[in-house]
Scaffold this motif. Structure first.
Motif, PDB file in Angstrom:
ATOM      1  N   THR A  53      79.064  -7.797  10.932  1.00  0.00           N
ATOM      2  CA  THR A  53      79.040  -8.534   9.719  1.00  0.00           C
ATOM      3  C   THR A  53      78.802  -7.526   8.453  1.00  0.00           C
ATOM      4  O   THR A  53      78.301  -6.602   8.613  1.00  0.00           O
ATOM      5  CB  THR A  53      78.091  -9.617   9.460  1.00  0.00           C
ATOM      6  N   PHE A  54      79.477  -7.991   7.353  1.00  0.00           N
ATOM      7  CA  PHE A  54      79.448  -7.179   6.148  1.00  0.00           C
ATOM      8  C   PHE A  54      78.287  -7.967   4.973  1.00  0.00           C
ATOM      9  O   PHE A  54      78.483  -9.054   4.882  1.00  0.00           O
ATOM     10  CB  PHE A  54      80.586  -7.143   5.383  1.00  0.00           C
ATOM     11  N   GLN A  55      77.613  -7.229   4.286  1.00  0.00           N
ATOM     12  CA  GLN A  55      76.629  -7.807   3.226  1.00  0.00           C
ATOM     13  C   GLN A  55      76.428  -6.919   2.353  1.00  0.00           C
ATOM     14  O   GLN A  55      76.528  -5.822   2.326  1.00  0.00           O
ATOM     15  CB  GLN A  55      75.427  -8.314   4.340  1.00  0.00           C
ATOM     16  N   LEU A  56      75.507  -7.568   1.363  1.00  0.00           N
ATOM     17  CA  LEU A  56      75.151  -6.818   0.242  1.00  0.00           C
ATOM     18  C   LEU A  56      73.449  -7.101   0.126  1.00  0.00           C
ATOM     19  O   LEU A  56      72.987  -8.136   0.462  1.00  0.00           O
ATOM     20  CB  LEU A  56      75.665  -7.449  -1.005  1.00  0.00           C
ATOM     21  N   THR A  57      72.784  -6.028   0.034  1.00  0.00           N
ATOM     22  CA  THR A  57      71.447  -6.224  -0.101  1.00  0.00           C
ATOM     23  C   THR A  57      71.056  -5.484  -1.422  1.00  0.00           C
ATOM     24  O   THR A  57      71.367  -4.581  -1.930  1.00  0.00           O
ATOM     25  CB  THR A  57      70.540  -5.435   1.027  1.00  0.00           C
ATOM     26  N   ILE A  58      70.307  -6.503  -2.296  1.00  0.00           N
ATOM     27  CA  ILE A  58      69.824  -6.179  -3.568  1.00  0.00           C
ATOM     28  C   ILE A  58      68.606  -5.033  -3.424  1.00  0.00           C
ATOM     29  O   ILE A  58      67.677  -5.195  -2.861  1.00  0.00           O
ATOM     30  CB  ILE A  58      69.231  -7.366  -4.360  1.00  0.00           C
ATOM     31  N   SER A  59      69.012  -3.743  -4.124  1.00  0.00           N
ATOM     32  CA  SER A  59      67.863  -2.743  -3.969  1.00  0.00           C
ATOM     33  C   SER A  59      67.186  -2.491  -5.555  1.00  0.00           C
ATOM     34  O   SER A  59      66.183  -2.020  -5.567  1.00  0.00           O
ATOM     35  CB  SER A  59      68.652  -1.442  -3.437  1.00  0.00           C
ATOM     36  N   HIS A 118      66.108 -10.848  -7.464  1.00  0.00           N
ATOM     37  CA  HIS A 118      66.278 -11.200  -5.966  1.00  0.00           C
ATOM     38  C   HIS A 118      65.966  -9.691  -5.065  1.00  0.00           C
ATOM     39  O   HIS A 118      67.079  -9.592  -4.357  1.00  0.00           O
ATOM     40  CB  HIS A 118      67.604 -11.811  -5.604  1.00  0.00           C
ATOM     41  N   LEU A 119      64.967  -9.247  -5.597  1.00  0.00           N
ATOM     42  CA  LEU A 119      65.004  -7.698  -4.796  1.00  0.00           C
ATOM     43  C   LEU A 119      64.684  -7.920  -3.357  1.00  0.00           C
ATOM     44  O   LEU A 119      63.978  -8.540  -2.847  1.00  0.00           O
ATOM     45  CB  LEU A 119      63.866  -6.747  -5.562  1.00  0.00           C
ATOM     46  N   GLY A 120      65.604  -7.273  -2.432  1.00  0.00           N
ATOM     47  CA  GLY A 120      65.329  -7.296  -1.196  1.00  0.00           C
ATOM     48  C   GLY A 120      66.404  -8.448  -0.377  1.00  0.00           C
ATOM     49  O   GLY A 120      66.460  -8.424   0.604  1.00  0.00           O
ATOM     50  N   LYS A 121      66.787  -9.226  -1.281  1.00  0.00           N
ATOM     51  CA  LYS A 121      67.688 -10.399  -0.809  1.00  0.00           C
ATOM     52  C   LYS A 121      68.980  -9.749  -0.164  1.00  0.00           C
ATOM     53  O   LYS A 121      69.614  -9.157  -0.733  1.00  0.00           O
ATOM     54  CB  LYS A 121      67.888 -11.485  -1.789  1.00  0.00           C
ATOM     55  N   THR A 122      69.498 -10.390   1.009  1.00  0.00           N
ATOM     56  CA  THR A 122      70.732 -10.147   1.493  1.00  0.00           C
ATOM     57  C   THR A 122      71.769 -11.273   1.334  1.00  0.00           C
ATOM     58  O   THR A 122      71.534 -12.504   1.566  1.00  0.00           O
ATOM     59  CB  THR A 122      70.552  -9.777   2.997  1.00  0.00           C
ATOM     60  N   PHE A 123      73.000 -11.118   0.717  1.00  0.00           N
ATOM     61  CA  PHE A 123      73.988 -11.917   0.726  1.00  0.00           C
ATOM     62  C   PHE A 123      75.239 -11.570   1.792  1.00  0.00           C
ATOM     63  O   PHE A 123      75.813 -10.377   1.709  1.00  0.00           O
ATOM     64  CB  PHE A 123      74.725 -11.918  -0.519  1.00  0.00           C
ATOM     65  N   GLU A 124      75.390 -12.151   2.746  1.00  0.00           N
ATOM     66  CA  GLU A 124      76.426 -11.983   3.675  1.00  0.00           C
ATOM     67  C   GLU A 124      78.025 -12.433   3.011  1.00  0.00           C
ATOM     68  O   GLU A 124      78.084 -13.374   2.480  1.00  0.00           O
ATOM     69  CB  GLU A 124      76.374 -13.087   4.963  1.00  0.00           C
ATOM     70  N   LEU A 125      78.973 -11.403   3.285  1.00  0.00           N
ATOM     71  CA  LEU A 125      80.213 -11.586   2.648  1.00  0.00           C
ATOM     72  C   LEU A 125      81.200 -12.430   3.744  1.00  0.00           C
ATOM     73  O   LEU A 125      81.775 -11.822   4.538  1.00  0.00           O
ATOM     74  CB  LEU A 125      80.555 -10.234   2.422  1.00  0.00           C
ATOM     75  N   ALA A 126      80.803 -13.693   3.770  1.00  0.00           N
ATOM     76  CA  ALA A 126      81.748 -14.428   4.653  1.00  0.00           C
ATOM     77  C   ALA A 126      83.010 -15.057   4.158  1.00  0.00           C
ATOM     78  O   ALA A 126      83.693 -15.432   5.044  1.00  0.00           O
ATOM     79  CB  ALA A 126      80.659 -15.654   5.232  1.00  0.00           C
ATOM     80  N   LYS A 127      82.911 -14.976   2.819  1.00  0.00           N
ATOM     81  CA  LYS A 127      84.382 -15.657   2.256  1.00  0.00           C
ATOM     82  C   LYS A 127      85.280 -14.488   2.095  1.00  0.00           C
ATOM     83  O   LYS A 127      85.152 -13.353   1.958  1.00  0.00           O
ATOM     84  CB  LYS A 127      83.674 -16.477   1.054  1.00  0.00           C
ATOM     85  N   GLU A 128      86.507 -14.696   1.828  1.00  0.00           N
ATOM     86  CA  GLU A 128      87.723 -14.054   1.606  1.00  0.00           C
ATOM     87  C   GLU A 128      87.375 -13.314   0.170  1.00  0.00           C
ATOM     88  O   GLU A 128      87.644 -12.365   0.077  1.00  0.00           O
ATOM     89  CB  GLU A 128      89.066 -14.530   1.681  1.00  0.00           C
TER      90      GLU A 128
END
Length: 205
Positions: free
Chosen positions: A5-11, A15-25
């Motif tokens: 899976t591909f994701q974005l993690t806030i550094s 929302h520091l430390g939160k992860t967003f999964e890139l599930a959409k096109e």
């Protein structure tokens, strides 16, 4: 099930430390509440950037934001292909890490145990088993190789003897002629014992 899976993690930022999964096109990023990833801070434009999926590739593009979009501290223009570990920056207020996460429980595709490991030259022809060849065995003595009989140069020997004989004959004739001339020149016909031997041919005074 996708093994990664591909994701974005806030550094840095909200929302520091939160992860967003890139599930959409397509995943939009900005300050507007209608976008997929929202950052409610003034440095981020309402529609700041968008990430588009193409197969297993993700392309990042700035949407004309005021403060710009950066990858690894370099401002991008047009589409940028993301790689795992890239740092996405919305101005300097928000930092996100793009990463790939692999599912450790996913089944790994293994090669079929019935497939031959040796490549075939012709797929239409079945592979033939190669049998090891046994060494030849002979009953009794091992047959000898062909006997080579050396041939003597007979013709060369004949020619050698012929020339040797002719040479000896020539020498003998030459010596005879020289002796005859010397005998006649010295008038040895009347000298004993030649006067008796050659008396029938020559009359001495």
């Amino acid at each position: 099930m996708n093994p990664h899976t591909f994701q974005l993690t806030i550094s840095k930022g909200p929302h520091l430390g939160k992860t967003f999964e890139l599930a959409k096109e397509k995943v939009t990023i900005g300050r507007d509440a209608a976008v997929d990833v929202t950052f409610d801070i003034a440095e981020v434009s309402r529609s700041h950037a968008i990430i588009t999926r193409q197969g297993d590739n993700y392309l990042l593009q700035d949407l004309g934001s005021t403060n710009g979009t950066f990858v690894n501290e370099k401002k991008i223009s047009g589409q940028y292909r993301l790689h795992s570990g890239d740092k996405i920056m919305l101005s300097d207020a928000v930092h996100m890490i793009f990463s790939v996460q692999y599912d450790s429980g996913a089944t790994v595709v293994a090669p079929s145990p019935f497939e031959s490991r040796e490549p075939r030259t012709d797929p239409a022809m079945p592979a033939m088993p190669v049998r090891p060849q046994k060494p030849r065995q002979y009953a009794g003595k091992v047959p000898a190789g062909p006997t080579v009989i050396p041939t003597a140069p007979k013709e060369e020997k004949k020619n050698t003897w012929l020339w040797a004989g002719l040479g000896c004959l020539a020498v003998a004739i030459l010596l005879f002629v020289i002796g005859f001339i010397a005998f006649d020149y010295l008038n040895l016909y009347c000298t004993p014992p030649f006067d008796k031997l050659f008396g029938f041919l020559y009359t001495c005074p």
